[in-house]
Design a protein around this motif. Structure first.
Motif, PDB file in Angstrom:
ATOM      1  N   LYS A   1     -26.825  -3.967 -33.472  1.00  0.00           N
ATOM      2  CA  LYS A   1     -27.970  -2.850 -33.687  1.00  0.00           C
ATOM      3  C   LYS A   1     -27.769  -1.903 -32.788  1.00  0.00           C
ATOM      4  CE  LYS A   1     -31.215  -5.360 -36.254  1.00  0.00           C
ATOM      5  NZ  LYS A   1     -30.652  -5.159 -37.367  1.00  0.00           N
ATOM      6  N   ASP A   2     -27.029  -1.946 -31.532  1.00  0.00           N
ATOM      7  CA  ASP A   2     -27.034  -0.803 -30.623  1.00  0.00           C
ATOM      8  C   ASP A   2     -26.178   0.370 -31.394  1.00  0.00           C
ATOM      9  OD1 ASP A   2     -28.541  -1.745 -28.713  1.00  0.00           O
ATOM     10  OD2 ASP A   2     -26.768  -2.361 -27.655  1.00  0.00           O
ATOM     11  N   CYS A   3     -25.545  -0.109 -32.589  1.00  0.00           N
ATOM     12  CA  CYS A   3     -24.528   1.091 -33.152  1.00  0.00           C
ATOM     13  C   CYS A   3     -25.728   1.960 -33.950  1.00  0.00           C
ATOM     14  CB  CYS A   3     -23.611   0.422 -34.244  1.00  0.00           C
ATOM     15  SG  CYS A   3     -22.353  -0.625 -33.368  1.00  0.00           S
ATOM     16  N   ASP A   4     -26.739   1.322 -34.641  1.00  0.00           N
ATOM     17  CA  ASP A   4     -27.698   2.084 -35.215  1.00  0.00           C
ATOM     18  C   ASP A   4     -28.441   3.074 -34.069  1.00  0.00           C
ATOM     19  OD1 ASP A   4     -27.110   0.933 -37.561  1.00  0.00           O
ATOM     20  OD2 ASP A   4     -28.626  -0.435 -37.574  1.00  0.00           O
ATOM     21  N   ARG A   5     -28.756   2.560 -33.148  1.00  0.00           N
ATOM     22  CA  ARG A   5     -29.641   3.130 -31.662  1.00  0.00           C
ATOM     23  C   ARG A   5     -28.705   4.389 -31.601  1.00  0.00           C
ATOM     24  NH1 ARG A   5     -30.862  -0.805 -27.223  1.00  0.00           N
ATOM     25  NH2 ARG A   5     -32.010   0.811 -26.297  1.00  0.00           N
ATOM     26  N   PHE A   6     -27.393   4.247 -31.405  1.00  0.00           N
ATOM     27  CA  PHE A   6     -26.358   5.273 -31.016  1.00  0.00           C
ATOM     28  C   PHE A   6     -26.606   6.514 -31.927  1.00  0.00           C
ATOM     29  CE2 PHE A   6     -22.157   7.371 -31.283  1.00  0.00           C
ATOM     30  CZ  PHE A   6     -21.932   7.580 -30.184  1.00  0.00           C
ATOM     31  N   ILE A   7     -26.526   5.984 -33.472  1.00  0.00           N
ATOM     32  CA  ILE A   7     -26.550   6.961 -34.326  1.00  0.00           C
ATOM     33  C   ILE A   7     -28.068   7.876 -34.227  1.00  0.00           C
ATOM     34  CG2 ILE A   7     -26.641   7.420 -36.884  1.00  0.00           C
ATOM     35  CD1 ILE A   7     -23.771   6.962 -35.709  1.00  0.00           C
ATOM     36  N   GLU A   8     -29.067   6.983 -33.908  1.00  0.00           N
ATOM     37  CA  GLU A   8     -30.204   7.677 -33.960  1.00  0.00           C
ATOM     38  C   GLU A   8     -30.182   8.515 -32.920  1.00  0.00           C
ATOM     39  OE1 GLU A   8     -32.815   7.703 -36.118  1.00  0.00           O
ATOM     40  OE2 GLU A   8     -31.339   6.270 -37.137  1.00  0.00           O
TER      41      GLU A   8
END
Length: 140
Positions: free
Chosen positions: A58-65
């Motif tokens: 999920k942190d990958c999504d947080r990074f993109i956000e």
């Protein structure tokens, strides 16, 4: 999203730099993840510390956000326009961030060599660069 396998971030702390400051810059992007430090020798025999962290799940999504919300509109456009040049044959999207800006809590594309390098491994089966570019376009 789920189209990112993992993200690797790297930064180099020169002997003249405060390692904690470089770690602080790196931590802007890693959401409390672990930072690995390896001391090695630079090109001219000077001691350098290579700092590395990996983001998964999920942190990958947080990074993109984080990128979408913190990069300026012109920088986000630049990133979108350069996807073709930034994706390699291994389906990694490469982005370099300004290390000094990151220390101040700002996400900014690098204009100097003092950077935090991000390698975003895109989930592409079979691993083909053209498909990776399409996925990156969907992400951004």
């Amino acid at each position: 999203m789920g189209s990112i396998h993992h993200i690797t971030l790297r930064a180099i702390a020169q002997a003249t730099e405060d390692i904690d400051r470089v770690k602080a810059a790196l931590s802007l992007f890693i959401f409390g993840g672990e930072i690995e430090a390896v001391t090695t020798e630079g090109h001219y025999g000077n001691p350098i510390t290579l700092l590395q962290a990996q983001i998964k799940g999920k942190d990958c999504d947080r990074f993109i956000e984080l990128l979408k919300s913190r990069l300026s509109e012109p920088e986000l456009e630049r990133l979108k326009n350069e996807l073709d040049e930034r994706i390699d044959d291994e389906c990694y999207l490469h982005i370099r961030f300004d290390k000094q800006a990151a220390y101040k809590g700002m996400a900014q594309l690098a204009a100097t060599t003092d950077t935090i390098a991000a390698g975003i491994k895109l989930k592409v089966y079979p691993a083909r660069r053209e498909k990776a570019i399409k996925i990156a376009e969907e992400i951004f």
